[in-house]
Design a protein around this motif. Structure first.
Motif: not given
Length: 466
Positions: A67-79
């Motif tokens: 099994h393989h899973q690749l998840v992409t995302a943007r950050l919700k963290v302040a700078e």
């Protein structure tokens, strides 16, 4: 959890991360192979321990995780530095708990966190300029500084609509257990640090222990056009075995610093990750390309194989030279996929790595971790219209490969299009039949990432902020 595509999109990323969908069939159709014991954690977070090796047609073959899973995302963290430091600690704590719970092997859970240029440019731009290593070979050939991480590009045989993505982060999870992948996803993405942009699921597994292989069973179950033409023991949808041990780089060779392609520095024991989704036209492949032409396309034009031979020697003695690729093209107007790649992806001479390891001529450099998928193109997307999401399953591959730099990946991909290391450009039309694979493959998405070593995997460079 079985959900329709419409329910998945409506349910959000959390539903997609928890759901198994058609990939639940993998466990019922295949079963987990026996694995050797793992040897503990390595400084590299992209390497798996406890990998099984089998022999097929007299060739050693690596058996990848089911099994393989690749998840992409943007950050919700302040700078702000304080928020970034808190996020760094929070993510590292979660990753450390996964390390203690699961061994870094297919029997446990392989977790790799990779970071894209949007992250470095937004959150740590000055530190990135200082610490992302220079790719020395590319810098010499371009006569200007070139970093090991570059924006992804379109290649000559790519369609105009190939999407060049801009995610902050990608997380690759690999295991023989869907439950382990679900646990890893929950531990990371329940932290509320990320806004998930895509979820990409898939599987791998040839018929090396006898019987029909997972790709054949899964494609038939999904009623993908052309699925009944897949050979019964195929490791991948396109038939031939691709995980010959000699065709995959030794453990440390794809590290940024190992071959002297860069200095490594802060990112020593890290690597580069290229991620693509590629759709595959099985009917065109099996109907339009007779068996011998498929062999010529995958390997080289003068190779002859019996119809049931799917695993081919790809050792140092089998490596094609640039002269061989040119002569094949002159005689047949064809280049083999493996042969053209080998002009770039194999060492020409012996080398001593930074680790002290000795590599002989013909040693492979890239570490591939690609996997079959029935997603079209992703299991879940935050932007289904842009990503071209469809309810209809389709044969494809999530191509995942570790190289020492973006430049190293680009050289290999250009070789597929007939651009050889010495500058020779074989006169192909971009999707010419003579390129074989490129005439039946279509890249829909692509992005490059930097994989830090384990010690810097969580929000790299943040601890150095002033």
């Amino acid at each position: 959890m079985r959900l329709t595509r419409r329910q998945l999109l409506a349910g959000g990323a959390a539903a997609g991360l928890a759901a198994g969908g058609i990939y639940e069939l993998v466990d019922r159709l295949g079963g987990s192979p026996t694995r050797p014991a793992a040897e503990g954690l390595t400084p590299e977070q992209h390497l798996l321990q406890g990998v099984r090796i089998v022999k097929d047609n007299g060739v050693e073959v690596v058996v990848p995780p089911l099994h393989h899973q690749l998840v992409t995302a943007r950050l919700k963290v302040a700078e702000r530095k304080s928020d970034l430091v808190d996020a760094q600690r929070t993510l590292e704590d979660a990753l450390g708990k996964l390390d203690r719970r699961f061994e870094q092997s297919p029997a446990g859970l392989g977790t790799t966190v990779a970071w894209g240029l949007p992250y470095f440019r937004r959150f740590v731009p000055k530190l990135a300029d200082e610490h992302i290593p220079v790719a020395l070979r590319a810098t010499k050939s371009k006569n200007k500084p070139v970093r090991v991480l570059l924006d992804s590009i379109r290649f000559p045989s790519d369609p105009a609509e190939t999407i060049l993505e801009a995610n902050d982060v990608a997380v690759l999870l690999r295991s023989d257990s869907l439950d382990h992948i679900a646990a890893g996803s929950k531990a990371i993405f329940d932290l509320d640090l990320f806004e998930v942009t895509s979820i990409r699921k898939g599987f791998a597994g040839g018929g090396f222990d006898g019987g029909q292989s997972l790709p054949k069973k899964m494609a038939v179950a999904a009623q993908v056009p052309g699925s009944f033409l897949i050979p019964d023991r195929a490791e991948l949808f396109l038939g031939f075995t691709s995980t010959q041990k000699a065709g995959l780089g030794p453990p440390k060779i794809a590290n940024l610093e190992e071959l002297g392609y860069s200095q490594g520095g802060y990112f020593t024991n890290g690597t580069h990750l290229a991620v693509s989704h590629i759709s595959e036209d099985l009917e065109a492949w099996y109907v339009n390309f007779p068996h011998q032409e498929r062999v010529a396309t995958v390997f080289n034009p003068d190779l002859r194989l019996a119809p049931d031979e799917l695993t081919v020697h790809q050792g140092p003695d089998d490596v094609a030279s640039e002269a061989k690729v040119k002569s094949d093209f002159a005689a047949t107007k064809q280049i083999g996929h493996s042969a053209s790649l080998q002009t770039v992806s194999r060492l020409r001479t012996s080398a001593v790595g930074r680790s002290g390891a000795i590599y002989g001529p013909g040693t492979a450099i890239p570490h591939r971790a690609d996997f079959n998928t029935l997603d079209n193109p992703f299991y879940w997307s935050a932007d289904p219209a842009r990503d071209g999401m469809s309810d209809v399953p389709a044969a494809g591959v999530h191509f995942v490969v570790f190289n020492p730099s973006s430049d190293d990946f680009n050289r290999g991909r250009m070789a597929m299009d007939g651009v050889l290391p010495d500058g020779t450009r074989l006169p192909f039309h971009p999707r010419d039949r003579g390129q074989g694979f490129n005439s039946i493959l279509r890249t829909t998405h692509r992005q490059n990432f930097l994989v830090p070593p384990r010690r810097h995997r969580s929000f790299p460079l943040v601890e150095l902020l002033a």
